[in-house]
Design an enzyme around this catalytic site. Structure first.
Site: not given
Ligand code: NAD
Length: 456
Positions: A113, A186-187, A208, A242, A332
């Site tokens: 992203n 990431g996720s 993160e 995010c 999300e």
């Protein structure tokens, strides 16, 4: 290939070269020069990946990394110095200090992203602290991944910094190796996989991750400014941020007026035909584009809702009061879709906020100081802003990171240096005095032991 790189980096780290601050600084400066030289090419790559507007590429990718680099270059000597610590009198005579030392080779895995910034910003901290690094950018932003590989190849020998391009298999092959530190962005789903494989080798990690970030607009908020700042923070990068506000909880007495302001600012920013705006990005991956489209099915829309498969375009969309068990409120959103939910009491707020894990970001628009204080301290979240969105990321003196399900560890500026350093405690004793109280045969009465507390 992975094995070769790992061996080469182990050998290189063992030469102790990266412990020299002059060496680190010189490479950080070269990296800065190379990014400046390639800045247009980086923006082109980001545009090719998801039509990221050039202004956003400069402001949220390259310039953020250059700011991190400039700050590290300026402060690296000071950060690296041993930190003198007050001695303990029972060790008299002694000198005590904390020495920051690099861990060794660091693995950095990043998402699509903010594909440039989220790969390079952690690298700055890792190198400033004296580590070597292997980077695995996301395969879903291939043009940016390629330019990252090229830039780093131009600056670093592979035994110092290497980019391993590739998808999940590359990531898995890298995770199977022993690292001294893993930094993952990431996720939450993949974060758990990374954490598990790190645990096998007792490797420390920073994770993160994402979350469902609440944004509260109370009845005292300055509605125009709130709408303007929320539209900016939500639709920058087409909502694939995010720390973008995920959903709005608006006090029921102001909800309607607030929605009108949101609509007005969306049109002010992007015009009446948003697809034609040069300032609005596209969804990066086909899979996520489909998921976003599905989220809109059956929902009542206040604005937007148009899409175009050929471009993976989704219009900024406002959704009216989605049900808590709807797809849109499950996880999300990570796209340009903004649910607006009215609330009346603090308990209504609590019902929503406590329904998800600890968010990465938390936003409150209110001019009521008591309410600001109460809410900001009641909830746990990575970081937050009162009366704005996203901007807490821009102060490099503030640590950036999540808590609970949104992550482990915070970085940026000196926090990055500290994150990528082991803090070694050292005591240097003098030899001219040796107080005998701690040695056997023990003669000190119990009462004295309790009184002294620290006998050594
Ligand atoms: P992702 O977790 O799917 O992928 C991230 C990286 O992990 C990629 O490099 C990918 O190749 C790798 N990967 C994917 N599956 C893997 C597996 N099974 N094993 C090992 N490696 C694997 O994340 P994404 O979709 O690229 O990014 C979106 C997510 O990242 C969102 O949840 C977002 O909130 C989060 N995010 C967090 C931050 C932050 O700073 N906290 C910043 C940006 C994005």
């Amino acid at each position: 290939m992975v094995q070769e790189i790992v061996n080469a980096q182990n050998e290189f780290f063992a030469t102790q070269k990266t412990k020299d601050v002059v060496f680190r600084k010189q490479f950080l400066k070269q990296l800065k020069q190379e990014i400046i030289a390639q800045e247009d090419a980086i923006c082109d790559a980001l545009y090719a990946d998801f039509k990221k507007p050039k202004f956003e590429s400069l402001a949220t990718e390259t310039q953020l990394v250059l700011a991190e680099l400039g700050y590290a270059i300026k402060n690296i000597e000071r950060w690296s110095r041993p930190e003198p610590i007050e001695t303990s009198w029972t060790n008299f005579p002694s000198k005590d200090w904390i020495q920051s030392e690099p861990f060794g080779k660091v693995l950095i895995i990043s998402p699509w992203n903010y594909p440039f910034m989220l790969t390079l910003a952690p690298l700055v901290g890792a190198l400033a602290a004296g580590n070597t690094a292997v980077l695995k950018p996301s395969e879903l932003s291939p043009n940016t991944s390629r330019i990252i590989a090229k830039i780093l190849q131009n600056v670093f020998p592979p035994e110092y910094v290497t980019v391993m391009e590739g998808g999940v298999e590359t990531s898995q092959a890298l995770l199977a190796e022993k690292w001294e530190y893993i930094f993952f962005t990431g996720s939450t789903r993949v974060g758990k996989i990374v954490y598990k494989s790190a645990a096998e080798q007792l490797t420390p990690v920073t994770l993160e991750l994402g979350g469902k970030n609440p944004c509260i607009v109370d009845e005292t908020a300055s509605l125009k400014l709130a709408a303007k700042r929320i539209v900016w923070g939500k639709f920058i990068n087409a909502g694939q941020t995010c720390i973008a506000p995920d959903y709005i909880l608006a006090h029921k007495t102001v909800k309607e007026r607030f929605v009108e302001e949101l609509k007005r600012y969306i049109t002010d920013f992007y015009g009446s035909d948003i697809q034609k705006s040069p300032d609005f990005a596209r969804i990066t991956t086909k899979k996520h584009y489909q998921e976003l489209k599905e989220m809109l099915q059956g929902e009542s829309l206040l604005f937007g809702g148009n899409f175009d498969d050929s471009e993976k375009y989704i219009e900024p969309t406002l959704v009216d009061e989605p049900k808590m068990n709807s797809q849109i409120m499950e996880g999300e959103i990570f796209g340009p879709i903004l649910p607006i939910i009215p609330y009346e009491t603090e308990e209504d707020l609590h019902l929503y906020i406590s329904n998800y894990g600890k968010p990465l970001a938390f936003y409150l628009f209110s001019t009521d100081k008591k309410f600001q204080k109460k809410l900001m301290s009641r909830y746990s979240y990575g970081g937050g802003t009162i009366n704005d969105t996203v901007v807490h990321i821009s102060n490099k003196r503030l640590p950036f990171g999540g808590v609970g399900t949104s992550g482990i560890g915070g970085y940026h500026g000196k926090h990055s240096f500290d994150l990528f350093s082991h803090k070694k405690s050292i005591v240097k004793r003098g030899n001219w005095l040796d107080i005998p109280l701690r040695y056997a045969p023990y003669k000190l009465p119990d009462a004295w032991v309790k009184r002294f507390k620290h006998l050594f």
